[in-house]
Design an enzyme around this catalytic site. Structure first.
Site, PDB file in Angstrom:
ATOM      1  CD  GLU A  62      -2.833  -1.210   0.217  1.00  0.00           C
ATOM      2  OE1 GLU A  62      -3.083  -0.193  -0.449  1.00  0.00           O
ATOM      3  OE2 GLU A  62      -3.329  -2.324  -0.038  1.00  0.00           O
TER       4      GLU A  62
ATOM      5  CB  CYS B  49      -2.060   6.512   2.243  1.00  0.00           C
ATOM      6  SG  CYS B  49      -2.897   5.382   3.337  1.00  0.00           S
TER       7      CYS B  49
HETATM    8  P1  NDP Z   1       9.060   5.019   3.374  1.00  0.00           P
HETATM    9  O1  NDP Z   1       8.489   4.298   2.224  1.00  0.00           O
HETATM   10  O2  NDP Z   1      10.404   5.590   3.267  1.00  0.00           O
HETATM   11  O3  NDP Z   1       9.058   4.067   4.659  1.00  0.00           O
HETATM   12  C1  NDP Z   1       8.046   3.117   4.977  1.00  0.00           C
HETATM   13  C2  NDP Z   1       8.697   1.934   5.679  1.00  0.00           C
HETATM   14  O4  NDP Z   1       9.622   1.298   4.796  1.00  0.00           O
HETATM   15  C3  NDP Z   1       9.528   2.333   6.904  1.00  0.00           C
HETATM   16  O5  NDP Z   1       9.458   1.304   7.869  1.00  0.00           O
HETATM   17  C4  NDP Z   1      10.916   2.422   6.324  1.00  0.00           C
HETATM   18  O6  NDP Z   1      11.952   2.351   7.260  1.00  0.00           O
HETATM   19  C5  NDP Z   1      10.900   1.239   5.398  1.00  0.00           C
HETATM   20  N1  NDP Z   1      11.922   1.271   4.378  1.00  0.00           N
HETATM   21  C6  NDP Z   1      12.552   2.360   3.843  1.00  0.00           C
HETATM   22  N2  NDP Z   1      13.450   1.962   2.921  1.00  0.00           N
HETATM   23  C7  NDP Z   1      13.389   0.616   2.843  1.00  0.00           C
HETATM   24  C8  NDP Z   1      14.053  -0.358   2.078  1.00  0.00           C
HETATM   25  N3  NDP Z   1      14.978  -0.037   1.189  1.00  0.00           N
HETATM   26  N4  NDP Z   1      13.736  -1.659   2.265  1.00  0.00           N
HETATM   27  C9  NDP Z   1      12.807  -2.018   3.157  1.00  0.00           C
HETATM   28  N5  NDP Z   1      12.139  -1.142   3.935  1.00  0.00           N
HETATM   29  C10 NDP Z   1      12.417   0.172   3.763  1.00  0.00           C
HETATM   30  O7  NDP Z   1       8.049   6.110   3.779  1.00  0.00           O
HETATM   31  P2  NDP Z   1       8.352   7.284   4.816  1.00  0.00           P
HETATM   32  O8  NDP Z   1       7.838   6.831   6.098  1.00  0.00           O
HETATM   33  O9  NDP Z   1       9.739   7.755   4.792  1.00  0.00           O
HETATM   34  O10 NDP Z   1       7.470   8.406   4.195  1.00  0.00           O
HETATM   35  C11 NDP Z   1       7.831   8.983   2.941  1.00  0.00           C
HETATM   36  C12 NDP Z   1       6.626   9.073   2.082  1.00  0.00           C
HETATM   37  O11 NDP Z   1       5.981   7.799   1.970  1.00  0.00           O
HETATM   38  C13 NDP Z   1       5.544   9.961   2.618  1.00  0.00           C
HETATM   39  O12 NDP Z   1       5.825  11.311   2.392  1.00  0.00           O
HETATM   40  C14 NDP Z   1       4.360   9.427   1.855  1.00  0.00           C
HETATM   41  O13 NDP Z   1       4.372   9.946   0.554  1.00  0.00           O
HETATM   42  C15 NDP Z   1       4.591   7.973   1.806  1.00  0.00           C
HETATM   43  N6  NDP Z   1       3.893   7.233   2.851  1.00  0.00           N
HETATM   44  C16 NDP Z   1       2.719   6.639   2.544  1.00  0.00           C
HETATM   45  C17 NDP Z   1       2.031   5.958   3.521  1.00  0.00           C
HETATM   46  C18 NDP Z   1       0.762   5.304   3.264  1.00  0.00           C
HETATM   47  O14 NDP Z   1       0.048   5.002   4.228  1.00  0.00           O
HETATM   48  N7  NDP Z   1       0.424   5.002   2.036  1.00  0.00           N
HETATM   49  C19 NDP Z   1       2.544   5.861   4.867  1.00  0.00           C
HETATM   50  C20 NDP Z   1       3.809   6.514   5.074  1.00  0.00           C
HETATM   51  C21 NDP Z   1       4.438   7.157   4.089  1.00  0.00           C
HETATM   52  P3  NDP Z   1      12.545   3.709   7.922  1.00  0.00           P
HETATM   53  O15 NDP Z   1      11.645   3.993   9.024  1.00  0.00           O
HETATM   54  O16 NDP Z   1      13.909   3.363   8.347  1.00  0.00           O
HETATM   55  O17 NDP Z   1      12.518   4.756   6.844  1.00  0.00           O
END
Ligand code: NDP
Length: 483
Positions: free
Chosen positions: A248, A282
């Site tokens: 998602e 989201c």
């Molecule tokens: P990310 O996609 O960066 O992070 C989501 C999760 O993935 C976190 O646990 C993160 O860890 C992890 N992650 C990051 N890089 C990797 C990787 N290479 N391999 C595996 N896991 C990874 O989202 P952010 O939280 O940084 O938010 C950035 C943007 O994402 C927001 O501005 C928004 O656009 C979107 N977002 C969308 C959401 C939704 O509900 N659809 C929810 C949150 C964000 P870590 O915490 O270390 O970064």
């Protein structure tokens, strides 16, 4: 200095290779705690333990599994005030939203507790004589759960609860921005009647421990919520091992306000949908597509409503909008404000950094007017307390604008016309459609997910979750000759 909160691996609380600070975005002088960061070796320990424990868990009786999930859910609901306060303190959403989120997380566990007992399958006669067919669902095995910071407890729970209910082991890599909520939920899970290693918490950065987790051939399925770029990377890693994935991601949800709408309802839905959770959802209503017949009256009330919203410390009395989650997020949001203005949008209110009594990441809710759907502020997910009004001349134009996006999570229409509502429900290209309701806010017993870049793989939540967390086995049984 507070003691470091540990990872939970193979049934033990273990110190990490390093640790990070977790600070309150409402008041950065408030140190919530230090959180261990798992090493690659510890991840391997978790993977070993999970595979062993999964076989044991799958053999547990279904009432025993149901009791485990029910206990977790009931404890979350009973402690919603306490854990919701912790969540709001680390994530920044107003306290009522934090408490509501923890309570909802509890409901995911109690819902899936019941699913442990709902074991009806399918059967059939074979096309061949005297042969019966039995179709059953079996656990997929070891599930990696990768969750975001914006709903740190609920998103994780709607993945962990079905994963366990359908007989899997879990390795959870929560967002590093919100480790306190992850640790608190793990503490509850750690006290349950489960095999050691069935549930593992591996805190650490996405780029290191997250990447190692999704690249592991020992993970059978990955459930991810987060950004599109990270999702793409996870999909690329997963396909190398043919690991099952469910993702998602972002969206650019639209609320279409028709000229026959109840004006006050439309404004209330737009404000709640755009600025609830500080716009960091989201499902946020980041595009308000407004019929010209109601546009001016709607905009007047919308801007007045946004200006009246109370921004402040997430735990403060009567606060409607907390801080954004981090300095980086604030910088990105302010850059989008500048971009919108440079693209020709009119910033009618807000969109500015605010200074408060406490030093946090505050900004005022911003409304852009006179925008077009081609502008980047209407095409890219901002994850900010910002929304744009797009004026349209007809219902048809509204629907076409709603669908003119590469995302497709939620959309809504505000109308008194049954014909428009019905047509919209059938033709909006999103996974969730709402009528006279906000674009944000969904139930737990029905499917959740989107289209386009918003989702990939099977739906989450409700009974739809079985599709991802299980694998189907078709058995052919020859009855033989009774004589
Ligand atoms: P990310 O996609 O960066 O992070 C989501 C999760 O993935 C976190 O646990 C993160 O860890 C992890 N992650 C990051 N890089 C990797 C990787 N290479 N391999 C595996 N896991 C990874 O989202 P952010 O939280 O940084 O938010 C950035 C943007 O994402 C927001 O501005 C928004 O656009 C979107 N977002 C969308 C959401 C939704 O509900 N659809 C929810 C949150 C964000 P870590 O915490 O270390 O970064």
């Amino acid at each position: 200095m507070s003691e470091t909160k540990l990872n939970y691996i193979a049934g033990e609380w273990v110190a990490g290779a390093s640790e990070i600070e977790n600070r309150n975005p409402s008041d950065i002088t408030d140190l919530i705690g230090l959180y261990a960061q798992a090493s690659a070796d510890q991840l391997n320990d978790a993977l070993d333990a999970a595979a062993r424990a999964q076989a044991e868990w799958a053999a547990y009786g279904m009432e025993r599994k149901q009791a485990v999930l029910m206990n977790i859910g009931n404890e979350l609901m009973a402690r919603a005030e306490e854990l919701g306060t912790l969540l709001s303190r680390e994530e920044g959403k107003p306290l009522a939203e934090g408490k509501g989120e923890v309570y909802r997380a509890g409901q995911f566990f109690t819902y899936y507790a019941a699913e442990c007992l709902r074991q009806l399958g399918e059967n059939a006669d074979s096309v061949r004589p005297n042969i019966e067919v039995d179709v059953r669902r079996e656990p997929v095995g070891v599930v990696a759960v990768i969750s975001p910071w914006n709903f740190p407890t609920a998103t994780a729970s709607w993945k962990i609860a079905p994963a366990l209910a359908y007989g899997n082991a879990v390795i959870w890599k929560p967002a590093n921005m919100t480790p306190a909520s992850a640790h608190a939920l793990t503490e509850i899970i750690s006290r349950q009647d489960m095999p050691k290693g069935l549930f593992n918490l591996v805190m650490g950065s996405g780029g290191s421990i997250g990447q190692a987790l999704v690249e592991s051939p020992r993970v059978n399925a990955i459930s991810f919520t987060g950004s599109v770029p990270v999702g793409r990377g996870i999909a690329a890693a997963a396909v190398q091992n043919f690991t099952k994935i469910q993702m998602e991601m972002g969206s650019k949800n639209a609320l279409a306000v028709m000229d026959d709408a109840d004006l006050d309802l439309a404004v209330t839905l737009a404000l709640g949908g755009a600025f609830g959770g500080t716009g960091q959802k989201c499902t946020a209503s980041s595009r308000l597509i407004v019929h010209e017949g109601i546009h001016d009256a709607f905009v007047d009330k919308l801007v007045a409503g946004a200006q009246a919203m109370k921004v402040g410390h997430a735990l403060g009395e009567g606060i409607q909008i907390g801080p954004v989650v981090s300095q980086q997020q604030l910088d990105e949001n302010l850059a989008y404000v500048a971009l919108g203005t440079s693209e020709g949008a009119e910033l009618a209110c807000g969109g500015a950094r605010l200074s408060m009594e406490h030093d946090g990441f505050y900004m005022s809710p911003g409304v852009f007017l006179n925008t077009t759907n081609a502008m980047r502020i209407n095409r890219e997910e901002m994850f900010a307390p910002l929304t744009s009004v797009i004026k349209v001349g007809s219902y048809d134009e509204a629907l076409a604008t709603v669908n003119d996006t590469h995302f497709g999570l939620t959309s809504g229409i505000v109308t008194r016309s049954l014909a428009r509502a019905t047509h919209f429900r059938r033709n909006a290209r999103t996974g969730v459609v709402t009528v006279n309701l906000p674009t944000a806010g969904t139930d737990y017993h029905v499917p959740f997910g989107g289209r386009g870049d918003s989702s990939y793989g099977p739906r989450e939540q409700g009974r739809a979750a079985a599709e991802f967390y299980t694998t189907v086995k078709t058995a052919y049984i020859s009855a033989g000759d009774p004589a």
